[in-house]
Design an enzyme around this catalytic site. Structure first.
Site, short mmCIF file in Angstrom:
data_model
loop_
_atom_site.label_atom_id
_atom_site.label_comp_id
_atom_site.label_asym_id
_atom_site.label_seq_id
_atom_site.Cartn_x
_atom_site.Cartn_y
_atom_site.Cartn_z
N TYR A 183 -6.37 56.76 -19.55
CA TYR A 183 -7.75 56.08 -19.62
C TYR A 183 -7.64 54.71 -19.68
O TYR A 183 -7.45 54.11 -20.57
CB TYR A 183 -8.71 56.91 -20.37
CG TYR A 183 -8.77 58.46 -20.30
CD1 TYR A 183 -8.04 58.96 -19.35
CD2 TYR A 183 -9.62 59.05 -21.38
CE1 TYR A 183 -8.34 60.56 -19.15
CE2 TYR A 183 -9.66 60.25 -21.11
CZ TYR A 183 -9.14 61.02 -19.89
OH TYR A 183 -9.31 62.51 -19.90
N HIS A 234 -1.48 66.40 -20.06
CA HIS A 234 -2.47 65.96 -19.12
C HIS A 234 -2.30 66.80 -17.91
O HIS A 234 -3.66 67.15 -17.37
CB HIS A 234 -2.70 64.49 -18.88
CG HIS A 234 -4.04 63.95 -18.44
ND1 HIS A 234 -4.36 62.94 -18.64
CD2 HIS A 234 -4.94 64.68 -18.44
CE1 HIS A 234 -5.63 62.63 -18.47
NE2 HIS A 234 -6.29 63.77 -18.12
N1 LIG Z 1 -8.14 67.06 -19.09
C1 LIG Z 1 -8.47 66.30 -17.87
O1 LIG Z 1 -7.90 66.49 -16.90
C2 LIG Z 1 -9.73 65.84 -18.13
C3 LIG Z 1 -10.63 65.28 -17.03
C4 LIG Z 1 -11.62 64.93 -16.76
C5 LIG Z 1 -12.34 64.73 -18.27
N2 LIG Z 1 -11.75 65.04 -19.36
C6 LIG Z 1 -12.48 64.48 -20.67
O2 LIG Z 1 -13.70 65.14 -20.86
C7 LIG Z 1 -14.58 64.23 -21.02
C8 LIG Z 1 -15.89 64.70 -20.29
O3 LIG Z 1 -15.63 64.78 -18.67
P1 LIG Z 1 -16.43 63.77 -18.00
O4 LIG Z 1 -16.40 62.28 -18.63
O5 LIG Z 1 -15.69 63.69 -16.83
O6 LIG Z 1 -17.76 64.28 -17.71
P2 LIG Z 1 -19.35 64.60 -18.41
O7 LIG Z 1 -19.02 64.46 -19.54
O8 LIG Z 1 -19.71 65.94 -17.85
O9 LIG Z 1 -20.18 63.62 -17.94
C9 LIG Z 1 -20.22 62.04 -18.14
C10 LIG Z 1 -21.17 61.42 -17.27
O10 LIG Z 1 -22.66 61.97 -17.60
C11 LIG Z 1 -23.45 61.25 -18.13
N3 LIG Z 1 -24.07 61.45 -19.23
C12 LIG Z 1 -24.18 61.97 -20.44
N4 LIG Z 1 -24.65 62.53 -21.16
C13 LIG Z 1 -25.95 62.15 -20.45
C14 LIG Z 1 -27.24 62.70 -20.34
N5 LIG Z 1 -27.88 63.32 -21.61
N6 LIG Z 1 -28.11 62.53 -19.38
C15 LIG Z 1 -27.63 61.97 -18.37
N7 LIG Z 1 -26.26 61.58 -18.09
C16 LIG Z 1 -25.47 61.86 -18.96
C17 LIG Z 1 -22.36 59.83 -18.78
O11 LIG Z 1 -23.06 58.79 -18.53
P3 LIG Z 1 -23.37 57.61 -19.75
O12 LIG Z 1 -22.31 57.09 -20.41
O13 LIG Z 1 -24.30 56.54 -19.11
O14 LIG Z 1 -24.32 58.69 -20.62
C18 LIG Z 1 -21.26 59.85 -17.70
O15 LIG Z 1 -21.30 59.33 -16.58
C19 LIG Z 1 -14.08 62.96 -20.29
O16 LIG Z 1 -14.60 61.66 -20.89
C20 LIG Z 1 -12.61 63.08 -20.88
O17 LIG Z 1 -12.37 62.83 -22.17
C21 LIG Z 1 -10.48 65.55 -19.25
#
Ligand SMILES: NC(=O)c1ccc[n+]([C@@H]2O[C@H](COP(=O)([O-])OP(=O)(O)OC[C@H]3O[C@@H](n4cnc5c(N)ncnc54)[C@H](OP(=O)(O)O)[C@@H]3O)[C@@H](O)[C@H]2O)c1
Length: 295
Positions: free
Chosen positions: A60, A119
């Site tokens: 990241y 990962h």
């Molecule tokens: N192991 C893997 O392969 C893998 C893959 C993907 C992700 N991950 C991990 O999982 C975490 C979560 O997944 P993700 O970040 O991809 O997706 P997510 O948490 O589903 O979505 C994050 C997005 O949603 C927005 N958001 C958050 N709360 C909100 C709300 N209440 N209302 C409207 N928008 C909102 C955030 O923007 P704002 O910041 O503007 O709130 C951001 O753009 C990642 O950060 C990472 O640590 C792991």
């Protein structure tokens, strides 16, 4: 500050139902330092609101997300935090993996990780037996407290576990109202039966769930927001925790409102069955069954 409920998994490993994701903090695949102060503050805000589980990865922002966490946690009690990071597929040879972990520890300015994850499945040419031996070594040396994987099908998970002495306590997976790959492929059921934490990533589908009418309807019924309903649907399921990413204080506070109550059984079933636009292969990181093996 909120007391976030926890769930307990294999090896006595405990995770709060809600943690902080950090993908896109500190950049995407390259470091971007332009939002450092906002992002450091966002991590501190999360901790000040009771969040202890912080999820990151060496990839990241090419390590910069870990550096931001390292700066943000200065002054907090390390023992109360649950820091999780991930090693990228090309770095999973025995020596490379150990070096990658030590580099993550240095960026996070910590002596140990609570959770260290693959990962992805190791890149072709890297023997998973060597990868898991290195993961065991990190636990034996006290650099890592628990080990796990991400995005693994049931057979891949069993294969990884077969080569590790220490239990795999976690499989981090794309799971949301929309993305149902892990139920379709039996990963959720397998994990629940084997005390493996399902850490749901992408729970908010990047903030794109809220327009669904069924969420709007339940939001009115429970006096919650659509995202609180979407997150509660995950947290109400046995063995599932989640790690939404947000840098916005109002989103953090909204999302934490998903905790401490439960959707009723009928509404859980309704959402499970009738949420519109469900699909069964992650568009971001699909499970790897083409290469799947019987173990
Ligand atoms: N192991 C893997 O392969 C893998 C893959 C993907 C992700 N991950 C991990 O999982 C975490 C979560 O997944 P993700 O970040 O991809 O997706 P997510 O948490 O589903 O979505 C994050 C997005 O949603 C927005 N958001 C958050 N709360 C909100 C709300 N209440 N209302 C409207 N928008 C909102 C955030 O923007 P704002 O910041 O503007 O709130 C951001 O753009 C990642 O950060 C990472 O640590 C792991």
């Amino acid at each position: 500050m909120m007391n976030i409920p926890t769930k307990t998994f294999a090896n006595g490993f405990v995770l709060p139902v809600y943690g902080l994701g950090t993908w896109q903090m500190g950049g995407r695949w390259e470091a971007d330092t332009s939002n450092d102060s906002t992002e450091i503050q966002a991590i501190k805000n999360a901790i000040d609101h009771g969040i202890t589980h912080i999820d990151t990865a060496e990839s990241y922002g090419n390590g910069h997300a870990e550096e931001l966490i390292g700066q943000a946690i200065e002054g907090y009690d390390r023992a109360k935090l649950i820091l999780a990071s991930k090693v990228s597929a090309p770095n999973q040879g025995y020596d490379d993996l150990i070096a990658a972990c030590k580099a993550s520890l240095a960026r996070l300015k910590t002596e140990y990780l609570d959770l260290y994850l693959l990962h992805r499945y190791p890149e072709p040419g890297i023997d998973i037996a060597h990868t898991m031996k290195a993961m065991d070594y990190l636990v034996d040396q006290g650099l890592v407290r628990n080990i796990g994987v991400c995005n693994m099908s049931v057979n891949r998970f069993k294969e990884a576990q077969k080569h590790a002495q220490h239990p795999l306590v976690c499989n981090q997976l794309h799971y949301s109202l929309a993305c149902r790959e892990i139920t379709q492929r039996g990963v959720l059921e397998y994990s629940q039966h084997n005390e493996v934490a399902v850490v749901a990533w992408g729970p908010l589908q990047k903030g794109m769930l809220e327009s669904a009418e069924i969420l709007q309807k339940l939001a009115v019924k429970y006096d919650k927001t659509p995202y609180q309903i979407a997150l509660n649907w995950l947290l109400t399921q046995p063995g599932v925790v989640t790690i939404p990413k947000t840098t916005k204080l109002e989103h953090l506070e909204e999302n934490l409102g998903s905790i401490g109550w439960s959707l009723g059984d009928e509404d859980m079933t309704d959402l499970t069955q009738n949420f519109p636009g469900q699909y069964t292969a992650s568009e971001r990181v699909p499970l790897d069954y083409d290469a799947d093996v019987e173990v």
